[in-house]
Write a protein that holds these residues in place. Structure first.
Motif, mmCIF file in Angstrom:
data_model
loop_
_atom_site.group_PDB
_atom_site.id
_atom_site.type_symbol
_atom_site.label_atom_id
_atom_site.label_comp_id
_atom_site.label_asym_id
_atom_site.label_seq_id
_atom_site.Cartn_x
_atom_site.Cartn_y
_atom_site.Cartn_z
ATOM 1 N N ILE A 137 0.851 -1.192 0.000
ATOM 2 C CA ILE A 137 0.000 0.000 0.000
ATOM 3 C C ILE A 137 0.886 1.242 0.000
ATOM 4 N N SER A 138 0.513 2.236 -0.778
ATOM 5 C CA SER A 138 1.288 3.467 -0.848
ATOM 6 C C SER A 138 1.323 4.149 0.512
ATOM 7 N N PRO A 139 2.508 4.546 0.989
ATOM 8 C CA PRO A 139 2.584 5.275 2.268
ATOM 9 C C PRO A 139 1.729 6.535 2.288
ATOM 10 N N ALA A 140 1.558 7.155 1.117
ATOM 11 C CA ALA A 140 0.768 8.380 1.048
ATOM 12 C C ALA A 140 -0.696 8.144 1.393
ATOM 13 N N LYS A 141 -1.155 6.893 1.318
ATOM 14 C CA LYS A 141 -2.538 6.563 1.660
ATOM 15 C C LYS A 141 -2.760 6.437 3.164
ATOM 16 N N LEU A 142 -1.672 6.353 3.942
ATOM 17 C CA LEU A 142 -1.825 6.045 5.367
ATOM 18 C C LEU A 142 -1.264 7.095 6.308
ATOM 19 N N PHE A 143 -0.249 7.857 5.895
ATOM 20 C CA PHE A 143 0.390 8.750 6.860
ATOM 21 C C PHE A 143 -0.451 9.973 7.188
ATOM 22 N N ILE A 144 -1.125 10.579 6.210
ATOM 23 C CA ILE A 144 -2.045 11.674 6.530
ATOM 24 C C ILE A 144 -3.200 11.160 7.396
ATOM 25 N N PRO A 145 -3.833 10.017 7.065
ATOM 26 C CA PRO A 145 -4.847 9.475 7.983
ATOM 27 C C PRO A 145 -4.326 9.252 9.401
ATOM 28 N N LEU A 146 -3.066 8.832 9.538
ATOM 29 C CA LEU A 146 -2.478 8.649 10.871
ATOM 30 C C LEU A 146 -2.471 9.969 11.634
ATOM 31 N N SER A 147 -1.983 11.029 11.013
ATOM 32 C CA SER A 147 -1.926 12.329 11.681
ATOM 33 C C SER A 147 -3.315 12.868 11.972
ATOM 34 N N TYR A 148 -4.208 12.806 10.981
ATOM 35 C CA TYR A 148 -5.552 13.344 11.159
ATOM 36 C C TYR A 148 -6.311 12.588 12.246
ATOM 37 N N ALA A 149 -6.145 11.275 12.311
ATOM 38 C CA ALA A 149 -6.833 10.490 13.340
ATOM 39 C C ALA A 149 -6.374 10.906 14.733
ATOM 40 N N SER A 150 -5.072 11.178 14.881
ATOM 41 C CA SER A 150 -4.579 11.616 16.187
ATOM 42 C C SER A 150 -5.153 12.981 16.557
ATOM 43 N N ILE A 151 -5.289 13.870 15.579
ATOM 44 C CA ILE A 151 -5.853 15.198 15.831
ATOM 45 C C ILE A 151 -7.323 15.087 16.214
ATOM 46 N N LEU A 152 -8.076 14.291 15.462
ATOM 47 C CA LEU A 152 -9.506 14.133 15.728
ATOM 48 C C LEU A 152 -9.743 13.482 17.092
ATOM 49 N N GLY A 153 -8.923 12.510 17.437
ATOM 50 C CA GLY A 153 -9.075 11.877 18.738
ATOM 51 C C GLY A 153 -8.786 12.834 19.880
ATOM 52 N N GLY A 154 -7.827 13.727 19.684
ATOM 53 C CA GLY A 154 -7.482 14.683 20.727
ATOM 54 C C GLY A 154 -8.582 15.669 21.052
ATOM 55 N N MET A 155 -9.576 15.792 20.154
ATOM 56 C CA MET A 155 -10.686 16.720 20.389
ATOM 57 C C MET A 155 -11.717 16.176 21.378
ATOM 58 N N CYS A 156 -11.610 14.917 21.746
ATOM 59 C CA CYS A 156 -12.718 14.245 22.429
ATOM 60 C C CYS A 156 -12.662 14.325 23.950
ATOM 61 N N GLY A 562 7.421 14.009 5.565
ATOM 62 C CA GLY A 562 8.499 13.327 4.848
ATOM 63 C C GLY A 562 8.232 11.854 4.607
ATOM 64 N N PRO A 563 7.914 11.078 5.661
ATOM 65 C CA PRO A 563 7.678 9.638 5.466
ATOM 66 C C PRO A 563 6.585 9.327 4.451
ATOM 67 N N GLY A 564 5.580 10.206 4.351
ATOM 68 C CA GLY A 564 4.502 9.953 3.396
ATOM 69 C C GLY A 564 4.824 10.393 1.989
ATOM 70 N N GLY A 565 5.959 11.085 1.796
ATOM 71 C CA GLY A 565 6.310 11.570 0.465
ATOM 72 C C GLY A 565 5.346 12.621 -0.045
ATOM 73 N N TYR A 566 4.813 13.451 0.863
ATOM 74 C CA TYR A 566 3.767 14.403 0.481
ATOM 75 C C TYR A 566 4.331 15.692 -0.089
ATOM 76 N N ARG A 567 3.457 16.399 -0.793
ATOM 77 C CA ARG A 567 3.692 17.773 -1.199
ATOM 78 C C ARG A 567 2.742 18.666 -0.409
ATOM 79 N N PHE A 568 3.051 19.946 -0.373
ATOM 80 C CA PHE A 568 2.216 20.887 0.378
ATOM 81 C C PHE A 568 0.768 20.829 -0.106
ATOM 82 N N THR A 569 0.593 20.694 -1.412
ATOM 83 C CA THR A 569 -0.762 20.693 -1.977
ATOM 84 C C THR A 569 -1.571 19.471 -1.562
ATOM 85 N N ASP A 570 -0.919 18.386 -1.165
ATOM 86 C CA ASP A 570 -1.655 17.212 -0.702
ATOM 87 C C ASP A 570 -2.449 17.536 0.555
#
Length: 598
Positions: A137-156, A562-570
């Motif tokens: 699976i492409s790392p780009a499919k999982l690393f943003i979800p990892l960060s976003y999930a941690s942010i969303l969980g912190g709101m609770c 970096g680990p996800g190989g993202y660009r700013f626009t992603d």
């Protein structure tokens, strides 16, 4: 706004454009922008731009140092295989990116509700990398979800993120105001988190990029033949090939199983492993390294256990046999390879040809590439010798210290408990835990230092300096008051403006700074309209955490950049819709759960 504010806004605009257009790597752009702000202060002498001491104060920020210490904590978990023990049953072997996202995001969000987001993401970074290797699976499919999930969980919960605690402290400091309970924010935060996670699951397949790693693990022509044995009392006995994770290893193929003298070829995925099975694989060196880290598999050659070096000091070394090597024409066993070089041959590669012999029976030829387990200094000792043409150490090849796994987990649990109970700060706990990992030999000091991602730390430190410039120049305050003023006297519109303003600033300055900056303006607005301040408090808490649209606003976004190989626009493509979704839920529910007339 004065010229300092306009200058700061202009530079931040250019920074965003540079990140979006990939003018340079993020740390160079951020530090370059910070340098221009410092230069303007030096040339003009103004006190409305941070000087050198204030601009670089972010590099001494407790959050940044905490992140650095947590890299070492995670390294101890990785080197002992502790993370694999915990997360393998949790993540399993998903067949698709959507399944992997579901298995990853909900546990991460749950943990982040009670733990600081940064250590949660730090712990899962190597786990997600390994999952991507095993599943393709492409790392780009999982690393943003990892960060976003941690942010969303912190709101609770109130302790889900430091921002919630900071704002609650400001509320308690106001005369006659009561703070929030542990789960009060969950009335708004939990629905926002669930809707956000569900939306990412639903639309992530189109919004998230699908970039593959630059290195193709299947394209390496150097194919090793390696033999491993199933430990008789190990955890893999009774598992099928599929359950053990041995079928879909990238760049590695299970050729056959030798069982009590019988050779089983074309091994089926449902075949069950038995004690002392000898497994023969063919694959590239990176995959052999991954194979060596699977608990329950040991090298087929017993020479590994006779090496005169502690396991912690060993590494995998690639060495090409020269035509002047005295062992050419002899078998590895007859040439007494281990005795001569204090190194054990783990695998052999021969011009893409499969060597159909046990390791000890292989007759060495010039040009054979040997994969050795040896002390780390082997490469330096033999690099200029006549026995080998090329000698190089394989990165990330230290043998796992499985016997230390429970020690590493104990250190992690202790760190979490003392922080959650409020005994010591997150920074103190992280530093002590990092030191404990080294002292207990879960990882070495060298491994701990190498684990630190300096680019992430440079960007975080630089971003904190830019946030200071936004505050001291007056740019942040001017923009905040102007936007809220547009709402007039309508409480709902003012609440919306409070959210938008907080969300805007949390994308470019720290979430704590954005929350502290907007809170007094929101408080004054609620008093002027004679309505309850609580819907504004909850809105500021959530909006300050909901930093999805840029990698700058929240350190977990920077950690996965970096680990996800993202660009700013992603981040813009995925994060802007997420910002809108969380905003709609928050602005709708906050006045219902915490009425204006309360």
């Amino acid at each position: 706004m004065g010229w300092e504010a306009w200058y700061t806004v202009l530079l931040l605009g250019l920074l965003v454009l540079g990140l979006a257009r990939n003018w340079a790597v993020p740390d160079v752009l951020v530090l370059g922008t910070l340098a221009l702000i410092m230069l303007a202060e030096a040339l003009t002498g103004t006190d409305r731009l941070p000087g050198p001491a204030a601009a670089v104060a972010g590099f001494g920020n407790s959050g940044l140092i905490t992140v650095a210490a947590l890299f070492a904590v995670v390294e101890g978990l990785v080197q002992t295989g502790a993370m694999t023990r915990v997360t393998t049953p949790l993540l399993g072997r998903p067949k698709s990116a959507a399944a992997a996202q579901a298995r990853l995001m909900f546990p991460v969000a749950g943990l982040s509700a009670f733990l600081n987001n940064t250590p949660v993401v730090a712990m899962f970074l190597p786990v997600v990398s390994d999952l991507c290797k095993r599943t393709g699976i492409s790392p780009a499919k999982l690393f943003i979800p990892l960060s976003y999930a941690s942010i969303l969980g912190g709101m609770c919960t109130l302790i889900g993120t430091s921002t919630n605690l900071v704002i609650n402290g400001l509320v308690l400091a106001e005369p006659g105001m009561k703070g929030l309970g542990m789960f009060d924010i969950a009335w708004v935060g939990l629905p926002a988190a669930l809707v956000g996670l569900g939306s990412l699951m639903l639309f992530g397949r189109w919004l998230l990029p699908d970039r593959k790693p630059v290195i193709d693990r299947d394209g390496d022509p150097r194919q090793y033949t390696v033999e491993m044995v199933v430990e008789s009392a190990g955890p893999l006995v009774g598992y099928t090939i599929e359950q053990a994770g041995l079928r879909h290893l990238p760049g590695l193929f299970l050729i056959e199983i030798e069982r009590r003298g019988e050779v089983i070829e074309a091994v089926d995925s449902s075949a069950k492993l038995q004690a002392d099975d000898r497994l023969v694989f063919a694959g590239i060196v990176e995959s052999v390294v991954d194979l060596r880290k699977i608990r329950g598999l040991i090298p087929a050659t017993d020479q590994v256990f006779k090496l005169d070096a502690p396991v912690a000091q060993r590494r995998l070394i690639e060495a090409v046999v020269s035509d002047r090597c005295p062992l050419v024409g002899m078998t590895i066993r007859d040439g007494r390879f281990r005795t001569r070089y204090n190194a054990a041959v783990i695998a052999v590669a021969r011009s893409g040809e499969r060597v159909r012999k046990k390791i000890g029976d292989i007759v060495l030829r010039p040009g054979d590439t040997l994969l050795l387990e040896a002390i780390g200094s082997f490469a330096e000792q033999h690099r200029n010798g006549r026995d080998f043409f090329l000698v190089s150490q394989v990165s990330d090849s230290a043998p796992p210290r499985h016997n230390r796994a429970w020690v590493a987990l104990g250190i992690l649990v202790a760190m979490v408990v003392v922080v959650a109970a409020g005994f010591i700060s997150m920074l103190t706990a992280a530093l002590v835990a990092a030191g404990a990992m080294v002292v207990t030999r879960c990882c070495t000091g060298t491994e701990a230092r190498r684990s630190i991602n300096w680019q992430v730390l440079l960007v975080i430190g630089g971003a904190l300096g830019l946030g200071m410039a936004m505050t001291t120049s007056g740019a942040a305050e001017s923009i905040t008051r102007g936007l809220i003023g547009l709402a007039g006297g309508n409480p709902w519109l003012v609440l919306l403006m409070v959210y938008l303003t907080t969300s805007l600033f949390t994308e470019f300055i720290t979430n704590n700074a954005a929350a502290v900056l907007v809170f007094p303006v929101a408080l004054a607005a609620s008093h002027a309209m004679d309505v309850s301040v609580m819907p504004f408090v909850v809105t500021v808490m959530i909006a300050a955490s909901a930093s999805f649209a840029t990698p700058l606003g929240y350190q977990t976004n920077l950690m996965v950049y970096g680990p996800g190989g993202y660009r700013f626009t992603d981040f813009l493509r995925v994060g802007l819709p997420m910002n809108v979704i969380v905003m709609v839920v928050t602005v709708t529910l906050a006045p219902i759960m915490f009425p204006f007339a309360g």
